[in-house]
Design an enzyme around this catalytic site. Structure first.
Site, PDB file in Angstrom:
ATOM      1  N   GLY A 237       0.812  -1.201   0.000  1.00 10.74           N
ATOM      2  CA  GLY A 237       0.000   0.000   0.000  1.00 10.74           C
ATOM      3  C   GLY A 237       0.850   1.258   0.000  1.00 10.74           C
ATOM      4  O   GLY A 237       2.080   1.194   0.075  1.00 10.74           O
TER       5      GLY A 237
ATOM      6  N   LEU B 120      -2.161 -13.603   2.248  1.00 13.17           N
ATOM      7  CA  LEU B 120      -2.684 -13.623   3.618  1.00 13.17           C
ATOM      8  C   LEU B 120      -3.808 -12.594   3.746  1.00 13.17           C
ATOM      9  O   LEU B 120      -3.552 -11.390   3.782  1.00 13.17           O
ATOM     10  CB  LEU B 120      -1.567 -13.311   4.625  1.00 13.17           C
TER      11      LEU B 120
ATOM     12  N   SER C  42      -6.597   7.297  11.970  1.00 16.60           N
ATOM     13  CA  SER C  42      -6.941   8.346  11.001  1.00 16.60           C
ATOM     14  C   SER C  42      -7.455   9.578  11.725  1.00 16.60           C
ATOM     15  O   SER C  42      -8.002   9.478  12.825  1.00 16.60           O
ATOM     16  CB  SER C  42      -8.048   7.848  10.064  1.00 16.60           C
ATOM     17  N   SER C  43      -7.333  10.727  11.079  1.00 17.84           N
ATOM     18  CA  SER C  43      -7.879  11.966  11.653  1.00 17.84           C
ATOM     19  C   SER C  43      -9.407  11.935  11.668  1.00 17.84           C
ATOM     20  O   SER C  43     -10.058  12.760  12.308  1.00 17.84           O
ATOM     21  CB  SER C  43      -7.415  13.175  10.820  1.00 17.84           C
ATOM     22  N   CYS C  44      -9.987  10.940  10.976  1.00 17.29           N
ATOM     23  CA  CYS C  44     -11.462  10.813  10.966  1.00 17.29           C
ATOM     24  C   CYS C  44     -12.028  10.421  12.317  1.00 17.29           C
ATOM     25  O   CYS C  44     -13.248  10.444  12.514  1.00 17.29           O
ATOM     26  CB  CYS C  44     -11.884   9.746   9.957  1.00 17.29           C
TER      27      CYS C  44
ATOM     28  N   TYR D 127     -15.974   3.718   9.280  1.00 18.56           N
ATOM     29  CA  TYR D 127     -14.501   3.601   9.213  1.00 18.56           C
ATOM     30  C   TYR D 127     -13.893   4.200  10.475  1.00 18.56           C
ATOM     31  O   TYR D 127     -12.995   3.615  11.086  1.00 18.56           O
ATOM     32  CB  TYR D 127     -14.049   4.340   7.962  1.00 18.56           C
TER      33      TYR D 127
ATOM     34  N   LYS E 137     -11.528   2.560  13.479  1.00 19.73           N
ATOM     35  CA  LYS E 137     -10.227   3.113  13.852  1.00 19.73           C
ATOM     36  C   LYS E 137     -10.174   3.396  15.364  1.00 19.73           C
ATOM     37  O   LYS E 137      -9.153   3.164  16.013  1.00 19.73           O
ATOM     38  CB  LYS E 137      -9.942   4.391  13.063  1.00 19.73           C
TER      39      LYS E 137
ATOM     40  N   PRO F 212      -2.830   9.523  11.308  1.00 21.31           N
ATOM     41  CA  PRO F 212      -2.412  10.308  10.133  1.00 21.31           C
ATOM     42  C   PRO F 212      -3.498  11.274   9.686  1.00 21.31           C
ATOM     43  O   PRO F 212      -4.696  10.944   9.764  1.00 21.31           O
ATOM     44  CB  PRO F 212      -2.170   9.250   9.051  1.00 21.31           C
ATOM     45  N   THR F 213      -3.116  12.428   9.189  1.00 21.42           N
ATOM     46  CA  THR F 213      -4.025  13.317   8.474  1.00 21.42           C
ATOM     47  C   THR F 213      -4.178  12.763   7.055  1.00 21.42           C
ATOM     48  O   THR F 213      -3.732  11.661   6.758  1.00 21.42           O
ATOM     49  CB  THR F 213      -3.474  14.756   8.463  1.00 21.42           C
TER      50      THR F 213
ATOM     51  N   HIS G   2      -8.866   9.160  -2.873  1.00 15.34           N
ATOM     52  CA  HIS G   2      -8.911  10.429  -2.146  1.00 15.34           C
ATOM     53  C   HIS G   2      -8.759  11.581  -3.131  1.00 15.34           C
ATOM     54  O   HIS G   2      -8.467  11.370  -4.320  1.00 15.34           O
ATOM     55  CB  HIS G   2      -7.786  10.466  -1.101  1.00 15.34           C
TER      56      HIS G   2
END
Ligand code: NDP
Ligand code: F7E
Length: 322
Positions: free
Chosen positions: A14, A42, A110-112, A139, A143, A166-167, A182
């Protein structure tokens, strides 16, 4: 980190996972010490397979950079996939790490996770103080559960499982899917195609007024390795057992309209930019306060326009254009 430590990077193909592998190798970690498995090899939603993998490989450290990831549209139309896949992957990897005596793990959130209308910039203490952004709530719940899984294994079993938030990220290895990506990869691709096809205008989703903070992925990878390797005493003096996540942002944000204009310049598009207000804006702003991490010694180095130029070149190379 011992010189012979075996490090599992989940999600190594990723955008973030591949940047973490780049960073580890640049810091001298031998290839033989970096353990990886592709999604096809996996499936991390398969608890039995994950348990067997950990029992076989017994890594010393884990970077959990695998996840079901997507932009505002993908989150909005696949909510069940986003919450189920991420809950399962996190639960399987974190539990198997504990069961196989992995002492250090880094979880990427995540910043979310922060409330839609949290005071800006958002501090770590804003977590769970208000309702979440509807477009990515499932999501975000996954997180938040990931953070709490790490904290719970730390409290009950004495583990050292850390969480970074992360932002919005961008850079080499990003997802350029026309609908599920995104905003930055979406606009790089759209403006490139518009330039190549002499299209008179490019449509941007939403009003253009939301603000977003963008961090280049190699800065995120450096922050991930930095937090993983922070001296235990330094780290645990900085965080609380039940407020252990650390923000990783760039420090400044821009409107989507400003971002679009910057990408116009990077790509060299000469047409018009128009906005489709029928598309969701998401939260008006999600600028994080990364002051704690900055005080610990990490700062980003890649500014937005430079990062966009590098991301664009990577996209062209990946698509065979460059
Ligand atoms: N990108 C961003 O703007 C942000 C990302 N983050 C977080 O950073 C982390 C990395 O994100 P990013 O690198 O952008 O995401 P990517 O989608 O680029 O990478 C995710 C990786 O996880 C793998 N993966 C997905 N599902 C499974 C599965 N069931 N089993 C095994 N592997 C799987 C993917 O493999 P494959 O593609 O083969 O399925 C891919 O290699 C994630 O935790 C994400 O939530 C946080 C904030 C912002
Ligand atoms: C990264 C973090 O945050 C993500 O949420 P988000 O910040 O809303 O992500 P986004 O990049 O998709 O949108 C940012 C803004 O940009 C606008 N926008 C314009 N035009 C396009 C466009 O063409 N595509 C997209 N995706 N957005 C567009 C879009 O309308 C929005 O106002 C989560 O999905 C989740 O992944 C998460 O962890």
């Amino acid at each position: 980190m011992q010189s012979d430590s075996r490090i599992y990077v989940a999600g190594h193909r990723g955008m973030v996972g591949s940047a973490i592998v780049r960073t580890l190798k640049a810091q001298g970690v031998p290839d033989k010490n970096i353990v990886t498995r592709t999604h096809a090899e996996l499936d991390l939603t398969d608890q039995r397979a994950v348990g067997e993998f950990f029992a076989q490989e017994r890594p010393d450290q884990v970077y959990l950079a695998a996840a079901k990831v997507g932009g505002i549209h993908a989150n909005n139309i696949y909510p069940a996939d986003f919450i189920y896949d991420n809950m399962m992957m996190q639960a399987n990897v974190i539990q198997a790490a504990h069961r196989n005596d992995v002492q250090k793990l880094l979880f990427l959130g995540s910043s979310c996770i922060y409330p839609r209308m949290a005071q800006q910039p958002m501090r770590e203490t804003a977590l769970l103080t208000g309702t979440l952004e509807p477009t990515n709530e499932p999501y975000a719940i996954a997180k938040i559960a990931g953070i709490k899984l790490c904290e719970s294994y730390n409290r009950q079993y004495g583990r050292d499982y850390r969480s970074v938030m992360p932002t919005n990220l961008y850079g080499p290895g990003d997802n350029y899917h026309s609908e599920n990506s995104h905003v930055i990869p979406a606009l790089l691709r759209r403006f490139h195609k518009a330039k190549a096809g002499n299209a008179p205008e490019v449509v941007i989703w939403g009003t253009g007024s939301p603000k977003r903070e963008f961090l280049f992925v190699d800065d995120m990878a450096a922050a991930s390795v930095f937090v993983m390797n922070l001296d235990d005493e330094v780290y645990w003096n900085e965080v609380q057992p039940q407020l252990s996540h650390i923000n990783v942002g760039y420090g400044e944000d821009v409107t989507i309209a400003e971002l679009a204009q910057t990408i116009v310049g990077v790509v060299g598009y000469a047409g018009d930019v128009v906005f489709d207000a029928s598309k969701p804006d998401g939260p008006p702003r999600k600028w994080m306060d990364s002051g704690r991490l900055n005080a610990l010694g990490w700062k980003p180095v890649v500014a937005l326009e430079e990062g966009l130029r590098r991301a664009y070149q990577d996209m062209l190379r990946a698509a065979g254009y460059a």
